[in-house]
Scaffold this active site. Sequence first.
Site, PDB file in Angstrom:
ATOM      1  N   GLU A  84       0.822  -0.959  -0.094  1.00 31.81           N
ATOM      2  CA  GLU A  84       0.315  -0.225  -0.463  1.00 31.81           C
ATOM      3  C   GLU A  84       0.580   1.458   0.168  1.00 31.81           C
ATOM      4  O   GLU A  84       0.405   2.424  -0.537  1.00 31.81           O
ATOM      5  CB  GLU A  84      -0.686  -0.012   1.175  1.00 31.81           C
ATOM      6  CG  GLU A  84      -2.209  -1.531   0.883  1.00 31.81           C
ATOM      7  CD  GLU A  84      -3.484  -0.614  -0.036  1.00 31.81           C
ATOM      8  OE1 GLU A  84      -3.096   0.177  -0.609  1.00 31.81           O
ATOM      9  OE2 GLU A  84      -3.744  -1.703  -0.414  1.00 31.81           O
ATOM     10  N   SER A 139     -47.960 -24.140  40.328  1.00 29.04           N
ATOM     11  CA  SER A 139     -48.139 -24.696  41.450  1.00 29.04           C
ATOM     12  C   SER A 139     -46.809 -23.419  42.397  1.00 29.04           C
ATOM     13  O   SER A 139     -46.233 -23.911  43.639  1.00 29.04           O
ATOM     14  CB  SER A 139     -48.299 -25.603  42.016  1.00 29.04           C
ATOM     15  OG  SER A 139     -49.165 -26.418  42.041  1.00 29.04           O
TER      16      SER A 139
END
Length: 604
Positions: A54, A321
């Site tokens: 680059e 319950s």
Amino acid sequence: VPDADALWAVNRQQSVMFVDRDGEILGVRGPYYGRRAQLSELPDYVPQAFLAIEDRRFYEHEGVDRMAVLRALLANLRAGETVQGGSTISQQLARNLFLNRRQTLNRKLREMVLASRIERRLSKDEILELYLNRVYLGEQAYGIDAAARRYFGKTASELTLAEAALLAGLPKAPSDLAPTGNLEGATERQHVVLEAMVTAGFITPEQRDEARAQRIRIIRRPSVERAMGYAFDLAVEQARAAVGENTPDLVIQMTVDRDVQQAAADSIRRRLGNRAFGRRPLQAAYMAVDRTGAIVALVGGTDYNTSKFNRVTQAQRQPGSTFKTFVYTAAIEAGLDTEDVRYDEPVVIDGWRPRNYDEGHRGAVTLRTAFALSINTVAAEVGHEIGPDRVAGVARRLGVRGMPERNQFVPPSIALGSIETTLWDMTSAFAVFMTGGYRVDPHIISRVTNSAGQELYVRPPYQAPRVLDAEVVNRMNSMMGAVVLRGTGAGARIGDRDVAGKTGTSSDWRDAWFVGYSADYTAGVWVGHDDFTSMGRTTGGTIPAQIWADTMRVAHEGMENHPLPGYEQPVRSPQEVEMASFFDDLAEAFGESSIIEDLTEIFN
């Protein structure tokens, strides 16, 4: 141009990374930025690969490489189109941070100006490090660490030369060259990078050849949303409440245990089987916390990809319950004893006629037996005897929200769980028995940072208030232990470990629950249909208890059996001991399979 720390976060898209208590990544939503990779932690060949392809003269120019610009201009004039960019790393960084990617002269001039300003503001190493952490490398991965994790399943500091060169070739066309979809094209570009590294003097021809010969393995990312999606949603909600809605780039450290979470998701799908699919799927939800209130697992439904509705926090259902736990806790506080006798017989309370599920009656029973066998008539009588408002008060004190206030009417049917609540509240309330009487504050995040490591939130210390006397807790441990040892919750047994809990089934089998605990973890399971239709005699002692046991085995793996105070130790016959030994031998021979676990439950 701001300083390096500010540039780290400038113009970043909204992203959230989730990590577990050990810092290992659980998943990512949005763009993936990874961890901040510092030059000092990277092998030399990682930044060199990017420099070679680059910007080879990076350390010589001042942001704009005039020679590179002239070469690119000449190449473009000869081709009659843009074939070469000539942008330096500083220019690319300026474009990535501040500009768009349109190929215009105006943008190019602004890019050059910004690159020069960045060069005056930051050192070369700071620019290179920032570039490596912000460069787009395909598959929503921004930065070298994110790409290393996404493609290779490792950190940037663990990259090989071959892998570094492959990543360095991606900025040219990150979407087209992403190795997940175009490994051949990415490999061709990798060879160009390796050749450039030789030309630049960064590596030898021998190293180049060795890197070319290395086989690159690209990992396939499993979808974690199906198992983790509900937990991620809750983590984002709690994190946003702590740091603000508009704070970008979050790294959320969750309290979730990856193995328990996966076990819960797997068990739900396996236990529900084909009933989890179709036009009216059976749903399930699961939540588990440790003694500090940290959520170790949370599953809000059978499949997050199908439904985002979180049945742990959002679904209001009748607890059946399981609510009797608060009835008997209130009764013990009022002076009743676990061995007190009441009569299981037809009863009418203010015109209400509670019935047992089996429609039969047992006559004289102790409160312990009535609770273990989940006898409705006795629970209704006890609730009426001590007062429904006292029952509601205990539930409220333990963490069940939505209870009638002290000056409001409380129906006698509250004793059988007629008032709707959430799995979150029921699990939180049962955790009080695990801690010896102290409230817990369920939470799923412990820390929030950004990917640069800046700390945004740390969970403050929680001073747990005592809400139950220790002696009351011990007696309820005995009562709820009996539910598992010889009552309706036998399906939740996990070997010889002290576990206690309560089953629950609402009227017409619309909801099935099991909420239980050991000395280390509390977990709750709910099963039902979203449209409140019947499940056809599915009770809390079946699928919910089985899911609970599946996950608790994983949670307690390798842990010592910490006793529950007041827990009644089971007396095992020689035949039971022999049978347990037989199944232990089976497990050792064939592995811990679900089939062996199911057989063990059947024979137990």
